[in-house]
Design a protein around this motif. Structure first.
Motif, PDB file in Angstrom:
ATOM      1  N   PHE A   7       1.130  -1.478   0.230  1.00 53.34           N
ATOM      2  CA  PHE A   7      -0.139  -0.023  -0.369  1.00 53.34           C
ATOM      3  C   PHE A   7      -0.106   1.429   0.041  1.00 53.34           C
ATOM      4  CE2 PHE A   7      -2.365   3.228   2.102  1.00 53.34           C
ATOM      5  CZ  PHE A   7      -3.094   3.474   1.061  1.00 53.34           C
ATOM      6  N   THR A   8       2.021   1.122   0.918  1.00 52.55           N
ATOM      7  CA  THR A   8       3.166   2.397   0.858  1.00 52.55           C
ATOM      8  C   THR A   8       3.248   2.852  -0.482  1.00 52.55           C
ATOM      9  OG1 THR A   8       3.158   2.137   2.909  1.00 52.55           O
ATOM     10  CG2 THR A   8       4.432   3.507   2.288  1.00 52.55           C
ATOM     11  N   SER A  86       5.462   4.679   6.838  1.00 53.08           N
ATOM     12  CA  SER A  86       5.195   4.699   6.012  1.00 53.08           C
ATOM     13  C   SER A  86       6.581   5.494   4.861  1.00 53.08           C
ATOM     14  CB  SER A  86       4.211   5.922   5.751  1.00 53.08           C
ATOM     15  OG  SER A  86       3.861   5.980   4.791  1.00 53.08           O
ATOM     16  N   LEU A  87       7.005   5.998   5.655  1.00 56.33           N
ATOM     17  CA  LEU A  87       7.718   6.730   4.981  1.00 56.33           C
ATOM     18  C   LEU A  87       9.658   5.399   4.253  1.00 56.33           C
ATOM     19  CD1 LEU A  87       9.692   8.822   3.239  1.00 56.33           C
ATOM     20  CD2 LEU A  87      10.790  10.313   5.251  1.00 56.33           C
ATOM     21  N   THR A  88       9.772   4.863   5.770  1.00 55.63           N
ATOM     22  CA  THR A  88      11.067   3.553   5.750  1.00 55.63           C
ATOM     23  C   THR A  88      10.237   2.753   4.653  1.00 55.63           C
ATOM     24  OG1 THR A  88      11.315   3.774   8.265  1.00 55.63           O
ATOM     25  CG2 THR A  88      11.045   1.663   6.903  1.00 55.63           C
ATOM     26  N   TYR A 101       6.880  13.142  -0.676  1.00 54.52           N
ATOM     27  CA  TYR A 101       6.873  11.730   0.482  1.00 54.52           C
ATOM     28  C   TYR A 101       5.643  12.246   1.467  1.00 54.52           C
ATOM     29  CZ  TYR A 101       4.788   7.218   1.941  1.00 54.52           C
ATOM     30  OH  TYR A 101       4.555   6.737   2.040  1.00 54.52           O
ATOM     31  N   CYS A 102       6.421  12.967   2.430  1.00 53.31           N
ATOM     32  CA  CYS A 102       6.681  14.314   3.945  1.00 53.31           C
ATOM     33  C   CYS A 102       4.995  14.320   3.539  1.00 53.31           C
ATOM     34  CB  CYS A 102       7.555  13.932   4.401  1.00 53.31           C
ATOM     35  SG  CYS A 102       8.175  12.493   4.763  1.00 53.31           S
ATOM     36  N   ASP A 103       5.153  15.479   2.664  1.00 56.17           N
ATOM     37  CA  ASP A 103       4.141  16.586   2.584  1.00 56.17           C
ATOM     38  C   ASP A 103       2.630  16.016   2.981  1.00 56.17           C
ATOM     39  OD1 ASP A 103       5.985  17.245   1.623  1.00 56.17           O
ATOM     40  OD2 ASP A 103       5.384  18.729   0.646  1.00 56.17           O
ATOM     41  N   HIS A 104       2.404  14.209   2.281  1.00 54.93           N
ATOM     42  CA  HIS A 104       0.726  13.869   2.921  1.00 54.93           C
ATOM     43  C   HIS A 104       0.547  13.932   3.965  1.00 54.93           C
ATOM     44  CE1 HIS A 104       2.239  10.039   3.836  1.00 54.93           C
ATOM     45  NE2 HIS A 104       1.413  10.183   4.381  1.00 54.93           N
TER      46      HIS A 104
END
Length: 168
Positions: A7-8, A86-88, A101-104
């Motif tokens: 999913f990620t 999630s970022l990992t 990515y982290c902006d979400h």
């Protein structure tokens, strides 16, 4: 159902695709995520304030196996994400994470906080390290003060308009 590892990665590719169509498409998508998340957190915030936020993120911490510390008092709540799952997962991918990515996270949390009268200070720290610090205040002056120490202060759709007093 898509497993969380997949999913990620899927999410990451959706973000890349939408960004390739223009920043507006990506931000509209994050606003839709925010509207969906309201079903899970809005009533908790409206009825329990910081304790409701703590309740919500405690469940997320446990379900997603986050290395997350939560600190809450009468004036604010802090989320210290030491290792974002999630970022990992997005970084552990041959397609590479989308640069923003982290902006979400700010993209869905910020509009909910705006809607409920709270003030989010989201410090992503770095776009290449899976850690961040979010601070949420009821007092806008305390939020502005906290922004001064942020290393990578994140924004969200509607934030610029909110800061300069215009309508989002």
């Amino acid at each position: 159902m898509i497993p969380s590892d997949h999913f990620t990665r899927f999410y990451n590719e959706v973000f890349k695709f939408l960004e390739s169509r223009g920043e507006e498409d990506l931000e509209l998508y994050w606003l839709e995520i925010s509207k969906n998340q309201e079903r899970h957190i809005l009533e908790l915030i409206e009825t329990k304030g910081f304790e409701g936020m703590y309740e919500y993120w405690s469940v997320i911490r446990d379900e997603e196996n986050c290395d997350l510390d939560l600190i809450v008092d009468d004036e604010h709540i802090e989320l210290h994400m030491h290792k974002c799952p999630s970022l990992t997962k997005a970084m552990d991918n041959d397609a590479e994470p989308m640069e923003r990515y982290c902006d979400h996270c700010a993209g869905w949390i910020g509009p909910i906080m705006d809607k409920t009268g709270y003030h989010l200070v989201y410090d992503a720290i770095s776009r290449t390290e899976p850690r961040c610090v979010s601070r949420i205040f009821k007092d806008p002056a305390k939020a502005r003060e906290a922004e001064k120490s942020a290393r990578l202060l994140m924004s969200w759709p509607g934030r610029k308009a909110k800061q300069d007093g215009s309508k989002p």
